[in-house]
Scaffold this active site. Structure first.
Site, mmCIF file in Angstrom:
data_model
loop_
_atom_site.group_PDB
_atom_site.id
_atom_site.type_symbol
_atom_site.label_atom_id
_atom_site.label_comp_id
_atom_site.label_asym_id
_atom_site.label_seq_id
_atom_site.Cartn_x
_atom_site.Cartn_y
_atom_site.Cartn_z
ATOM 1 N N ASP A 18 -5.543 2.511 10.299
ATOM 2 C CA ASP A 18 -6.972 2.252 10.489
ATOM 3 C C ASP A 18 -7.165 1.891 11.972
ATOM 4 O O ASP A 18 -7.291 2.765 12.815
ATOM 5 C CB ASP A 18 -7.366 1.132 9.530
ATOM 6 C CG ASP A 18 -8.852 0.823 9.516
ATOM 7 O OD1 ASP A 18 -9.635 1.603 10.070
ATOM 8 O OD2 ASP A 18 -9.236 -0.206 8.932
ATOM 9 N N GLY A 55 0.769 -1.245 0.000
ATOM 10 C CA GLY A 55 0.000 0.000 0.000
ATOM 11 C C GLY A 55 0.798 1.292 0.000
ATOM 12 O O GLY A 55 0.394 2.272 -0.616
HETATM 13 P P1 IMP Z 1 -4.825 -1.443 10.588
HETATM 14 O O1 IMP Z 1 -3.983 -2.572 11.104
HETATM 15 O O2 IMP Z 1 -6.283 -1.668 10.890
HETATM 16 O O3 IMP Z 1 -4.362 -0.089 11.035
HETATM 17 O O4 IMP Z 1 -4.789 -1.538 9.036
HETATM 18 C C1 IMP Z 1 -3.765 -1.048 8.312
HETATM 19 C C2 IMP Z 1 -3.757 -1.578 6.896
HETATM 20 O O5 IMP Z 1 -5.061 -1.934 6.422
HETATM 21 C C3 IMP Z 1 -3.275 -0.482 5.985
HETATM 22 O O6 IMP Z 1 -1.889 -0.488 5.886
HETATM 23 C C4 IMP Z 1 -3.973 -0.819 4.679
HETATM 24 O O7 IMP Z 1 -3.199 -1.721 3.940
HETATM 25 C C5 IMP Z 1 -5.263 -1.477 5.099
HETATM 26 N N1 IMP Z 1 -6.377 -0.513 5.091
HETATM 27 C C6 IMP Z 1 -6.986 0.073 6.152
HETATM 28 N N2 IMP Z 1 -7.958 0.922 5.783
HETATM 29 C C7 IMP Z 1 -7.980 0.881 4.427
HETATM 30 C C8 IMP Z 1 -8.765 1.577 3.425
HETATM 31 O O8 IMP Z 1 -9.649 2.412 3.692
HETATM 32 N N3 IMP Z 1 -8.475 1.271 2.127
HETATM 33 C C9 IMP Z 1 -7.505 0.377 1.773
HETATM 34 N N4 IMP Z 1 -6.739 -0.271 2.672
HETATM 35 C C10 IMP Z 1 -6.970 -0.029 3.986
HETATM 36 MG MG MG Z 2 -0.755 -1.364 4.333
#
Ligand code: IMP
Ligand code: MG
Length: 178
Positions: free
Chosen positions: A102, A43
């Protein structure tokens, strides 16, 4: 691809201006420190490439691939390292470059993982942040934009591996998820 979007929330010019701002700040903060910039694949790839081109001081780059999502739009909370960095980070300044925070679980895992290798410092740089979605306390040292608690795509971010190559960030139409 544009037809799949309900709207564009951050356009290309706005992204590039912000990336320049963050790069200028990093160039200032890390003068004489030769940091290692670690891009979290896949990403953050587009953001990291634009960012490092705008950083005006010597840096090193490395890459790490993690997965936490599968093809769904919800965090599984389980982080898997698919590819580790090759650099020895002991005693080094490192900057972790992410696409979006996120729940914060991915970064927390990565941060704790690097901490074990005794770097001199760890800072977090994320293009996007969803403050309402955080499940843990997480400090983002360099941040691009806050977004609401909705799924976004483009500029590296995907839905089922699609839309990463859009130069802007948008929200998909409802029917695309079906
Ligand atoms: P976390 O562990 O929930 O903070 O998720 C982080 C990862 O989830 C990010 O590095 C993204 O790869 C993916 N992610 C979270 N939200 C989104 C979104 O709205 N669109 C696309 N990928 C997301
Ligand atoms: Mg990511």
């Amino acid at each position: 691809m544009r037809n799949d979007l309900a709207k564009i929330i951050i356009d290309e010019e706005t992204i590039q201006e912000k990336v320049q701002e963050i790069a200028d700040q990093i160039s200032k903060d890390y003068k004489g420190k030769n940091p290692i910039v670690i891009c979290i694949l896949r990403g953050a790839a587009l953001f990291a490439v634009d960012l490092i081109k705008k950083i005006a001081i010597p840096i090193e780059i490395d890459f790490m691939a993690v997965s936490s999502y599968g093809d769904s739009t919800k965090s599984s909370g389980v982080v898997q390292i698919k590819k580790d960095i090759d650099s020895d980070i002991t005693g080094r300044h490192i900057i972790i470059v992410e696409d979006i925070v996120d729940t914060g679980l991915t970064l927390k895992y990565i941060d704790e993982y690097y901490e074990k290798h005794n770097p001199k410092s760890i800072k977090i740089c994320s293009l996007l942040d969803k403050p309402e979605a955080h499940e843990i306390d997480i400090e983002i040292d360099y941040k691009g934009f806050d977004v609401g608690n909705e799924f976004v795509v483009g500029y590296g971010l995907d839905y089922a591996q699609k839309y990463r190559n859009l130069p802007y960030i948008g929200i998909l139409k409802e029917e695309i998820y079906k």
